[in-house]
Design an enzyme around this catalytic site. Structure first.
Site, mmCIF file in Angstrom:
data_model
loop_
_atom_site.group_PDB
_atom_site.id
_atom_site.type_symbol
_atom_site.label_atom_id
_atom_site.label_comp_id
_atom_site.label_asym_id
_atom_site.label_seq_id
_atom_site.Cartn_x
_atom_site.Cartn_y
_atom_site.Cartn_z
ATOM 1 N N GLY A 122 0.833 -1.204 0.000
ATOM 2 C CA GLY A 122 0.000 0.000 0.000
ATOM 3 C C GLY A 122 0.868 1.254 0.000
ATOM 4 C CG HIS A 454 -0.836 -24.437 48.740
ATOM 5 N ND1 HIS A 454 0.461 -23.995 48.780
ATOM 6 C CD2 HIS A 454 -0.819 -25.727 49.189
ATOM 7 C CE1 HIS A 454 1.245 -24.968 49.239
ATOM 8 N NE2 HIS A 454 0.488 -26.033 49.490
HETATM 9 C C1 LIG Z 1 12.228 -12.546 16.869
HETATM 10 C C2 LIG Z 1 11.212 -11.598 17.451
HETATM 11 C C3 LIG Z 1 10.501 -11.985 18.564
HETATM 12 C C4 LIG Z 1 9.561 -11.136 19.094
HETATM 13 N N1 LIG Z 1 8.873 -11.547 20.191
HETATM 14 C C5 LIG Z 1 7.962 -10.737 20.740
HETATM 15 C C6 LIG Z 1 7.207 -11.165 21.858
HETATM 16 O O1 LIG Z 1 7.377 -12.284 22.349
HETATM 17 N N2 LIG Z 1 6.279 -10.332 22.364
HETATM 18 C C7 LIG Z 1 6.069 -9.086 21.838
HETATM 19 O O2 LIG Z 1 5.223 -8.351 22.342
HETATM 20 N N3 LIG Z 1 6.757 -8.646 20.764
HETATM 21 C C8 LIG Z 1 7.698 -9.451 20.217
HETATM 22 N N4 LIG Z 1 8.368 -9.029 19.106
HETATM 23 C C9 LIG Z 1 8.066 -7.684 18.560
HETATM 24 C C10 LIG Z 1 6.779 -7.721 17.728
HETATM 25 O O3 LIG Z 1 6.918 -8.681 16.708
HETATM 26 C C11 LIG Z 1 6.483 -6.352 17.134
HETATM 27 O O4 LIG Z 1 6.474 -5.389 18.165
HETATM 28 C C12 LIG Z 1 5.128 -6.342 16.441
HETATM 29 O O5 LIG Z 1 5.093 -7.284 15.398
HETATM 30 C C13 LIG Z 1 4.811 -4.958 15.875
HETATM 31 O O6 LIG Z 1 3.571 -4.996 15.267
HETATM 32 P P1 LIG Z 1 3.193 -3.987 14.081
HETATM 33 O O7 LIG Z 1 1.777 -4.303 13.724
HETATM 34 O O8 LIG Z 1 3.535 -2.624 14.459
HETATM 35 O O9 LIG Z 1 4.178 -4.359 12.876
HETATM 36 P P2 LIG Z 1 4.570 -5.702 12.137
HETATM 37 O O10 LIG Z 1 4.224 -6.897 12.950
HETATM 38 O O11 LIG Z 1 5.966 -5.523 11.705
HETATM 39 O O12 LIG Z 1 3.616 -5.742 10.880
HETATM 40 C C14 LIG Z 1 3.694 -4.820 9.852
HETATM 41 C C15 LIG Z 1 3.083 -5.405 8.605
HETATM 42 O O13 LIG Z 1 2.955 -4.391 7.633
HETATM 43 C C16 LIG Z 1 3.371 -4.895 6.369
HETATM 44 N N5 LIG Z 1 3.778 -3.767 5.543
HETATM 45 C C17 LIG Z 1 4.834 -2.930 5.705
HETATM 46 N N6 LIG Z 1 4.812 -1.952 4.772
HETATM 47 C C18 LIG Z 1 3.720 -2.188 4.001
HETATM 48 C C19 LIG Z 1 3.145 -1.528 2.898
HETATM 49 N N7 LIG Z 1 3.650 -0.407 2.417
HETATM 50 N N8 LIG Z 1 2.034 -2.065 2.344
HETATM 51 C C20 LIG Z 1 1.477 -3.205 2.837
HETATM 52 N N9 LIG Z 1 1.978 -3.852 3.897
HETATM 53 C C21 LIG Z 1 3.077 -3.348 4.481
HETATM 54 C C22 LIG Z 1 4.497 -5.851 6.713
HETATM 55 O O14 LIG Z 1 4.701 -6.766 5.661
HETATM 56 C C23 LIG Z 1 3.919 -6.506 7.969
HETATM 57 O O15 LIG Z 1 3.099 -7.595 7.626
HETATM 58 C C24 LIG Z 1 9.307 -9.863 18.518
HETATM 59 C C25 LIG Z 1 10.008 -9.485 17.379
HETATM 60 C C26 LIG Z 1 10.942 -10.334 16.845
HETATM 61 C C27 LIG Z 1 11.669 -9.909 15.609
#
Ligand SMILES: Cc1cc2nc3c(=O)[nH]c(=O)nc-3n(C[C@H](O)[C@H](O)[C@H](O)COP(=O)(O)OP(=O)(O)OC[C@H]3O[C@@H](n4cnc5c(N)ncnc54)[C@H](O)[C@@H]3O)c2cc1C
Length: 475
Positions: A122, A454
């Site tokens: 997007g 407990h």
């Molecule tokens: C290895 C690892 C382990 C983790 N473990 C934890 C945990 O245990 N607990 C926790 O709370 N957090 C954890 N996190 C952090 C967590 O994954 C992120 O904080 C969370 O995913 C953020 O959510 P979000 O919706 O902001 O972004 P994201 O999950 O990054 O999702 C963003 C989405 O937008 C899509 N996107 C980007 N740009 C565009 C575009 N222009 N058009 C269309 N789609 C697009 C991407 O493809 C993606 O699907 C972990 C992260 C990692 C890397």
């Protein structure tokens, strides 16, 4: 198909898909766009969290913990095993199945809530009287219009200059979750949550793991007493942790990776390893959004600038999750997503940043909410502390896992709980009680007076609350 929407959400990670569902629940005609592809090129909503973050890491942490238990702890319970083996391909396959169940679950939830899903990238086209035009570049290009747009595009792993991810030798979180066989030696640059969790997985599966951390303190954001306990446990498990290092050069070749660095004393060292995980933070995903073209302001680090309500510099454009300031946590992204949908509906969505729980899913687990002892000291706040060790908890003894403690910090005068810190078994689950207590502004005495089952690990929480008043019953 109607291409005009009340709300368009860009990104279907935890911030975006939850915002879309909540907006649809509130009666808005809602679209959600996400570009993530599965191995067949189909949609894989759920973002980093579902595809290469929270979910697959926890799947592998669980599998590797079972293996570790079978190899090292079953004998204590009188269970003998011969020819213990591990099938990493099967373990990774199970992890992929868990991921797919979550991808499919989100597609089902979109249908159930009547969210229209678009698979593709997007980007903003223009702003007009009817809202914003957003193009979807995918197998079927589309242009949508939305009165409101929620940007939830998340973040990606930060590269170390001079050590680009090849996902074969130099791995981001993505590659770290699909190493085909346990490496003999594994280097991890960065001792944050991701580095420690991934390092733990491969250590349990047989790798010799060395963690190199630039900061002089281990887990600086964690309460010092808890971090010290965790450091002791990780070191005993065989994780080699070096603090205060300066990475000079990373060279990747056929024989693996060589990392030249200066140790804390400034002495030149080299780490030779089969694989290297680089987990030095994450950068916001804003490329390709046409943020500049539309006038969407980013801050100096590339995050979308938002106010306390997740409003951006453009009217009716909102941003949530990893792409904005604040902790990079899935549940923080979700809460912001819900709050934004409710604000669009004229309601008073609210996120309390002081009660967002943090969890590190290592063994022992580390979890906390609220302020650390060092933060309270720095703020000059008078406080009381109470701790209770799992060693004195009957359920922990029965489990055979008595590492760690629960720690309460409460205001010296009012007894209001200011922070709860746990290192030990099931810390990720135990912390929920502390979050509820802090949301309701409970005192330590409130928790101390509540009946806890407990034998349960939660009795350690009650006892730590009692410890604030120096009256533990079992220690
Ligand atoms: C290895 C690892 C382990 C983790 N473990 C934890 C945990 O245990 N607990 C926790 O709370 N957090 C954890 N996190 C952090 C967590 O994954 C992120 O904080 C969370 O995913 C953020 O959510 P979000 O919706 O902001 O972004 P994201 O999950 O990054 O999702 C963003 C989405 O937008 C899509 N996107 C980007 N740009 C565009 C575009 N222009 N058009 C269309 N789609 C697009 C991407 O493809 C993606 O699907 C972990 C992260 C990692 C890397």
């Amino acid at each position: 198909m109607n291409k005009a929407f009340d709300v368009i959400v860009i990104g279907a990670g935890p911030g975006g898909y939850i915002a879309a569902i909540r907006a649809a629940q509130l009666g808005f005609n809602t679209a959600c766009i996400d570009e993530w592809k599965n191995e067949k090129g189909g949609p894989a909503p759920g973002g980093t969290c579902t595809n290469v973050g929270c979910i697959p890491s926890k799947a592998l942490l669980q599998s590797s913990e079972y293996f570790d238990h079978a190899g090292h702890h079953f004998a204590d319970h009188g269970i003998g095993l011969s020819n213990l083996s591990v099938d990493i391909a099967k373990m990774l396959g199970r992890k992929d199945t868990v991921v797919k169940q979550n991808n499919d679950g989100i597609l089902y939830l979109f249908k159930k809530n009547k969210v229209t899903f678009f698979h593709g990238r997007g980007s903003f086209v223009s702003a007009g009287d009817n809202g914003y035009e957003v193009a979807v570049a995918g197998a079927k290009p589309e242009v949508l219009t939305g009165k409101h747009v929620v940007v939830a595009t998340g973040s990606s792993a930060r590269e170390l200059p001079g050590a680009a991810f090849d996902e074969v030798n130099v791995l981001s979180n993505d590659g770290a979750l699909r190493i085909p066989a346990a490496p003999k030696t594994l280097g991890v640059i960065g001792s944050g949550v991701i580095g420690l969790e991934m390092g733990s997985v491969w250590r349990r599966l047989g790798a010799e793991v060395t963690v190199l951390e630039a900061l002089p303190t281990f887990l600086g954001a964690v309460d010092e007493q808890i971090a010290k306990e965790a450091h002791k446990a990780f070191t005993e498990q065989g994780l080699k942790i070096q603090l205060g290092v300066k990475i000079n050069e990373v060279k990747s070749g056929k024989k693996g990776v060589s990392v030249a660095y200066a140790d804390a004393a400034g002495v030149a060292q080299t780490l030779q390893c089969d694989k290297l995980i680089v987990s030095i933070g994450r950068v916001p995903n804003t490329t390709g959004l046409n943020a500049k073209g539309i006038g969407l302001r980013l801050d100096e680090r590339g995050f979308i600038e938002v106010d306390g309500d997740c409003k951006t510099s453009l009217p009716n454009v909102w941003a949530v999750g990893d792409v904005v300031r604040g902790p990079m946590l899935a549940h923080k992204a979700e809460e912001e997503g819900v709050a934004v949908a409710e604000r669009i509906a004229g309601q008073h969505g609210h996120v309390n940043f002081n009660t967002i729980p943090w969890v590190i899913y290592t063994s022992p687990e580390i979890a906390w909410v609220g302020q650390t002892e060092q933060q309270l000291k720095a703020a000059g706040r008078a406080y009381k502390a109470g701790t209770f060790p799992f060693m004195a908890n009957g359920r922990a003894r029965a489990l055979g896992d008595t590492t760690g403690m629960v720690k309460f910090l409460a205001d010296a005068k009012t007894d209001e709980i200011l922070g709860v810190h746990i290192v030990g078994p099931q810390a990720s689950e135990l912390i929920a009680e502390a979050v509820v207590a802090m949301e309701f502004k409970a005192s330590a005495e409130d928790i101390a007076r509540i009946c806890h089952a407990h034998p349960s690990l939660s009795e350690a929480t009650k006892e730590a609350a009692l410890a604030v008043d120096k009256r533990t019953l079992n220690f």
